[in-house]
Design a protein around this motif. Structure first.
Motif, PDB file in Angstrom:
ATOM      1  N   THR A   1       9.811  -3.141   0.947  1.00  0.00           N
ATOM      2  CA  THR A   1       9.674  -2.139   2.008  1.00  0.00           C
ATOM      3  C   THR A   1      11.036  -1.535   2.296  1.00  0.00           C
ATOM      4  OG1 THR A   1       8.998  -1.710   4.296  1.00  0.00           O
ATOM      5  CG2 THR A   1       9.973  -3.868   3.876  1.00  0.00           C
ATOM      6  N   SER A   2      11.014  -0.273   2.696  1.00  0.00           N
ATOM      7  CA  SER A   2      12.273   0.300   3.179  1.00  0.00           C
ATOM      8  C   SER A   2      12.295   0.074   4.694  1.00  0.00           C
ATOM      9  CB  SER A   2      12.367   1.794   2.850  1.00  0.00           C
ATOM     10  OG  SER A   2      11.783   2.546   3.888  1.00  0.00           O
ATOM     11  N   VAL A   3      13.331   0.550   5.353  1.00  0.00           N
ATOM     12  CA  VAL A   3      13.448   0.307   6.794  1.00  0.00           C
ATOM     13  C   VAL A   3      12.954   1.494   7.623  1.00  0.00           C
ATOM     14  CG1 VAL A   3      15.304  -1.360   6.591  1.00  0.00           C
ATOM     15  CG2 VAL A   3      15.847   1.040   6.690  1.00  0.00           C
ATOM     16  N   SER A   4      12.370   2.493   6.963  1.00  0.00           N
ATOM     17  CA  SER A   4      11.869   3.640   7.746  1.00  0.00           C
ATOM     18  C   SER A   4      10.653   3.196   8.554  1.00  0.00           C
ATOM     19  CB  SER A   4      11.485   4.792   6.812  1.00  0.00           C
ATOM     20  OG  SER A   4      10.231   4.533   6.231  1.00  0.00           O
ATOM     21  N   ASP A   5      10.433   3.854   9.701  1.00  0.00           N
ATOM     22  CA  ASP A   5       9.301   3.489  10.553  1.00  0.00           C
ATOM     23  C   ASP A   5       7.989   3.538   9.770  1.00  0.00           C
ATOM     24  OD1 ASP A   5      10.908   3.089  12.679  1.00  0.00           O
ATOM     25  OD2 ASP A   5      10.489   5.014  13.665  1.00  0.00           O
ATOM     26  N   ALA A   6       7.813   4.616   8.990  1.00  0.00           N
ATOM     27  CA  ALA A   6       6.547   4.774   8.264  1.00  0.00           C
ATOM     28  C   ALA A   6       6.326   3.597   7.315  1.00  0.00           C
ATOM     29  CB  ALA A   6       6.564   6.084   7.482  1.00  0.00           C
ATOM     30  N   ASP A   7       7.385   3.168   6.637  1.00  0.00           N
ATOM     31  CA  ASP A   7       7.244   2.057   5.691  1.00  0.00           C
ATOM     32  C   ASP A   7       7.011   0.737   6.420  1.00  0.00           C
ATOM     33  OD1 ASP A   7       7.559   3.860   3.719  1.00  0.00           O
ATOM     34  OD2 ASP A   7       9.454   3.081   2.940  1.00  0.00           O
ATOM     35  N   ILE A   8       7.674   0.566   7.565  1.00  0.00           N
ATOM     36  CA  ILE A   8       7.480  -0.686   8.320  1.00  0.00           C
ATOM     37  C   ILE A   8       6.034  -0.789   8.811  1.00  0.00           C
ATOM     38  CG2 ILE A   8       8.125  -1.956  10.410  1.00  0.00           C
ATOM     39  CD1 ILE A   8      10.982  -0.918  10.019  1.00  0.00           C
ATOM     40  N   PHE A   9       5.489   0.307   9.368  1.00  0.00           N
ATOM     41  CA  PHE A   9       4.102   0.276   9.846  1.00  0.00           C
ATOM     42  C   PHE A   9       3.153  -0.040   8.683  1.00  0.00           C
ATOM     43  CE2 PHE A   9       5.484   3.546  13.246  1.00  0.00           C
ATOM     44  CZ  PHE A   9       5.923   2.523  14.074  1.00  0.00           C
ATOM     45  N   ALA A  10       3.370   0.654   7.558  1.00  0.00           N
ATOM     46  CA  ALA A  10       2.484   0.442   6.401  1.00  0.00           C
ATOM     47  C   ALA A  10       2.607  -0.996   5.906  1.00  0.00           C
ATOM     48  CB  ALA A  10       2.842   1.417   5.290  1.00  0.00           C
ATOM     49  N   THR A  11       3.807  -1.531   5.934  1.00  0.00           N
ATOM     50  CA  THR A  11       4.023  -2.907   5.455  1.00  0.00           C
ATOM     51  C   THR A  11       3.344  -3.908   6.384  1.00  0.00           C
ATOM     52  OG1 THR A  11       6.076  -2.271   4.372  1.00  0.00           O
ATOM     53  CG2 THR A  11       5.805  -4.614   4.864  1.00  0.00           C
ATOM     54  N   GLN A  12       3.457  -3.684   7.704  1.00  0.00           N
ATOM     55  CA  GLN A  12       2.784  -4.585   8.655  1.00  0.00           C
ATOM     56  C   GLN A  12       1.272  -4.584   8.400  1.00  0.00           C
ATOM     57  OE1 GLN A  12       4.438  -2.694  12.114  1.00  0.00           O
ATOM     58  NE2 GLN A  12       5.689  -4.490  12.637  1.00  0.00           N
ATOM     59  N   LYS A  13       0.744  -3.386   8.174  1.00  0.00           N
ATOM     60  CA  LYS A  13      -0.697  -3.265   7.928  1.00  0.00           C
ATOM     61  C   LYS A  13      -1.083  -3.978   6.622  1.00  0.00           C
ATOM     62  CE  LYS A  13      -3.997   0.397   8.157  1.00  0.00           C
ATOM     63  NZ  LYS A  13      -4.231   1.765   7.811  1.00  0.00           N
ATOM     64  N   TYR A  14      -0.241  -3.811   5.618  1.00  0.00           N
ATOM     65  CA  TYR A  14      -0.523  -4.434   4.324  1.00  0.00           C
ATOM     66  C   TYR A  14      -0.493  -5.960   4.445  1.00  0.00           C
ATOM     67  CZ  TYR A  14      -0.518  -5.380  -0.646  1.00  0.00           C
ATOM     68  OH  TYR A  14      -0.874  -5.849  -1.890  1.00  0.00           O
ATOM     69  N   LEU A  15       0.482  -6.470   5.208  1.00  0.00           N
ATOM     70  CA  LEU A  15       0.591  -7.926   5.389  1.00  0.00           C
ATOM     71  C   LEU A  15      -0.630  -8.468   6.128  1.00  0.00           C
ATOM     72  CD1 LEU A  15       4.379  -8.110   6.301  1.00  0.00           C
ATOM     73  CD2 LEU A  15       3.325  -8.916   4.186  1.00  0.00           C
ATOM     74  N   THR A  16      -1.143  -7.690   7.089  1.00  0.00           N
ATOM     75  CA  THR A  16      -2.353  -8.114   7.806  1.00  0.00           C
ATOM     76  C   THR A  16      -3.536  -8.172   6.835  1.00  0.00           C
ATOM     77  OG1 THR A  16      -1.503  -7.075   9.802  1.00  0.00           O
ATOM     78  CG2 THR A  16      -3.859  -7.557   9.771  1.00  0.00           C
ATOM     79  N   SER A  17      -3.644  -7.174   5.956  1.00  0.00           N
ATOM     80  CA  SER A  17      -4.750  -7.187   4.967  1.00  0.00           C
ATOM     81  C   SER A  17      -4.628  -8.394   4.035  1.00  0.00           C
ATOM     82  CB  SER A  17      -4.754  -5.934   4.094  1.00  0.00           C
ATOM     83  OG  SER A  17      -4.668  -4.801   4.870  1.00  0.00           O
ATOM     84  N   LEU A  18      -3.396  -8.741   3.686  1.00  0.00           N
ATOM     85  CA  LEU A  18      -3.214  -9.920   2.829  1.00  0.00           C
ATOM     86  C   LEU A  18      -3.686 -11.181   3.552  1.00  0.00           C
ATOM     87  CD1 LEU A  18       0.311  -9.568   1.118  1.00  0.00           C
ATOM     88  CD2 LEU A  18      -1.935  -9.464   0.025  1.00  0.00           C
ATOM     89  N   GLN A  19      -3.329 -11.291   4.843  1.00  0.00           N
ATOM     90  CA  GLN A  19      -3.753 -12.464   5.615  1.00  0.00           C
ATOM     91  C   GLN A  19      -5.274 -12.561   5.656  1.00  0.00           C
ATOM     92  OE1 GLN A  19      -1.903 -14.953   6.557  1.00  0.00           O
ATOM     93  NE2 GLN A  19      -0.243 -13.801   5.632  1.00  0.00           N
ATOM     94  N   GLN A  20      -5.931 -11.388   5.799  1.00  0.00           N
ATOM     95  CA  GLN A  20      -7.403 -11.401   5.833  1.00  0.00           C
ATOM     96  C   GLN A  20      -7.967 -11.911   4.507  1.00  0.00           C
ATOM     97  OE1 GLN A  20      -7.988  -7.360   7.013  1.00  0.00           O
ATOM     98  NE2 GLN A  20      -7.820  -7.842   9.197  1.00  0.00           N
ATOM     99  N   LEU A  21      -7.346 -11.474   3.421  1.00  0.00           N
ATOM    100  CA  LEU A  21      -7.773 -11.951   2.101  1.00  0.00           C
ATOM    101  C   LEU A  21      -7.603 -13.469   2.007  1.00  0.00           C
ATOM    102  CD1 LEU A  21      -8.529 -11.251  -0.945  1.00  0.00           C
ATOM    103  CD2 LEU A  21      -6.071 -11.211  -1.354  1.00  0.00           C
TER     104      LEU A  21
ATOM    105  N   ALA B   1       0.835  -1.204   0.000  1.00  0.00           N
ATOM    106  CA  ALA B   1       0.000   0.000   0.000  1.00  0.00           C
ATOM    107  C   ALA B   1       0.869   1.253   0.000  1.00  0.00           C
ATOM    108  CB  ALA B   1      -0.909  -0.005   1.227  1.00  0.00           C
ATOM    109  N   LYS B   2       2.095   1.127   0.454  1.00  0.00           N
ATOM    110  CA  LYS B   2       2.996   2.270   0.587  1.00  0.00           C
ATOM    111  C   LYS B   2       3.635   2.620  -0.764  1.00  0.00           C
ATOM    112  CE  LYS B   2       4.929   5.015   3.717  1.00  0.00           C
ATOM    113  NZ  LYS B   2       5.524   5.996   2.838  1.00  0.00           N
ATOM    114  N   GLY B   3       3.778   3.923  -1.008  1.00  0.00           N
ATOM    115  CA  GLY B   3       4.448   4.383  -2.218  1.00  0.00           C
ATOM    116  C   GLY B   3       5.949   4.515  -2.019  1.00  0.00           C
ATOM    117  N   GLY B   4       6.675   4.494  -3.109  1.00  0.00           N
ATOM    118  CA  GLY B   4       8.103   4.803  -3.091  1.00  0.00           C
ATOM    119  C   GLY B   4       8.992   3.766  -2.430  1.00  0.00           C
TER     120      GLY B   4
END
Ligand SMILES: Nc1ncnc2c1ncn2[C@@H]1O[C@H](COP(=O)(O)OP(=O)(O)OP(=O)(O)O)[C@@H](O)[C@H]1O
Ligand SMILES: [Mg+2]
Length: 261
Positions: free
Chosen positions: A142-162, A30-33
Motif C-alpha cells: 500500500t502507499s500512504v495516500s488516503d485513497a490507498d489506505i482506505f482501499a487497503t483497510q477494506k481489503y484487509l477486512t475482506s481477507l478477515q471475512q474469508l 484491490a487497489k491498483g498501482g
C-alpha cells in the motif's frame, strides 16, 4: 459446507511434511498501482539470486502481464515464469481449483527449496479467491495516500471475512498477512500509515521508499542495467523480504493488532 470451503476441501491440502520445502507468497490488494508487480519482481529475482539451490516460480494472474512479460527473459531451469489461461475462468476471475491444484502439485514431494510468487491484478476479491487460503503469506502493498489506505483497510477486512468463513468450515491455518508500505517519502509518513492501520490484525513490514529507479523496473534493456541497479539499490530491503519469506514459520499466527516486523 459453503462452495468456498468445498473447493478447498475437495482439492485438499498436502500434509505439512510434504509442504515444508515450499513457500507460496502472493502480492495482492484491490487497489491498483500500489507496487504489487514491482514487489513480485523484486522478491522473485531476489530469491533466485540469493538462494542458488532454490526453484522459483513467478505466476502472473494479471491479464496486463506486467511482471511475466518483463521477467520471462530471465527464465531458466530454476526460474520459471507462468502466465497460464488455465488459471482463469472465462469471467476473468481466478480459477480457484486449478490454482490450488497447481500449488499442491508444485509443493508436494520436493527435496530442494521451492518458492511460488504470485502477482495479482487490482480488483482482487478475497470472496472469490479461495486459493488465497492455500498461500503461506499474503503481502499487501500500500502507499500512504488516503485513497490507498482506505482501499487497503477494506481489503484487509475482506481477507478477515474469508479467513473466518474458512475457520468455521474446517481446520486450516490462515495465511499470514504482511502489509508492505510502498512509495513512502519519509519516516514520518510511515508512522502515519502505521497509526492509520493500527487496529488491523496483520504484520507490517519495512517501508520501501519512493525512488525513480522503479519507473524503469519492467523495461528490457540490453544489459539489464536497470534491473541490476534496482536490485543493488534495494539490497537491504530485498534481503529483509526474502528472509521474511524463508522464515514465515516463526511468525504464525497473525497478530491481533498491527505488529511491526
Ligand atoms: N517505491 C517506488 N518508487 C517509485 N515508483 C514506484 C515504486 N513502487 C512502484 N512504483 C511505480 O508505481 C507504478 C505502479 O507500480 P506497480 O505496477 O508495481 O503496481 P501494481 O500494484 O502492480 O499496479 P496494477 O494494479 O496496475 O497491477 C509503476 O510505474 C512502478 O514503477
Ligand atoms: Mg501489477
Amino acid at each position: 459446507m459453503t462452495e468456498l470451503a468445498q473447493t478447498a476441501h475437495t482439492v485438499g491440502r498436502a500434509n505439512e511434511d510434504k509442504r515444508k520445502n515450499c513457500n507460496t507468497a502472493i502480492f495482492a490488494n484491490a487497489k491498483g498501482g500500489v507496487g504489487k508487480s514491482t514487489l513480485a519482481l523484486m522478491l522473485s529475482l531476489g530469491i533466485a539470486t540469493r538462494h542458488p539451490t532454490a526453484d522459483v516460480e513467478l505466476i502472473d494472474l494479471d491479464n496486463q502481464a506486467t511482471s511475466s512479460e518483463s521477467l520471462k527473459r530471465f527464465s531458466n531451469h530454476r526460474f520459471r515464469v507462468m502466465n497460464d489461461d488455465n488459471l482463469f475462468l472465462a469471467s476473468g476471475s481466478p480459477n480457484n481449483g486449478n490454482i490450488i491444484n497447481h500449488i499442491e502439485t508444485v509443493a508436494t514431494g520436493r527435496t530442494n527449496p521451492k518458492y511460488i510468487v504470485f502477482d495479482s491484478p487490482a480488483g482482487n476479491e478475497p470472496g472469490r479467491s479461495s486459493f488465497l487460503l492455500h498461500c503461506d503469506v499474503i503481502f499487501v502493498p500500500t502507499s500512504v495516500s488516503d485513497a490507498d489506505i482506505f482501499a487497503t483497510q477494506k481489503y484487509l477486512t475482506s481477507l478477515q471475512q474469508l479467513f473466518l468463513r474458512q475457520r468455521s468450515d474446517y481446520q486450516h491455518k490462515a495465511p499470514l498477512v504482511i502489509i508492505l508500505p510502498n512509495l513512502v517519502d519519509s519516516r514520518a509518513e510511515f508512522n502515519e500509515l502505521r497509526k492509520a492501520l493500527d487496529e488491523c490484525p496483520a504484520y507490517i513490514g519495512e517501508p520501501l521508499y519512493y525512488s525513480p529507479l522503479f519507473r524503469r523496473a519492467f523495461r528490457a534493456e540490453d544489459d539489464d542495467k536497470n534491473v541490476r541497479d534496482l536490485l543493488c539499490a534495494n539490497d537491504s530491503y530485498i534481503q529483509w523480504l526474502t528472509a521474511t519469506l524463508a522464515g514465515l514459520d516463526d511468525l504464525k499466527p497473525n497478530p491481533p493488532k498491527l505488529f511491526q516486523l
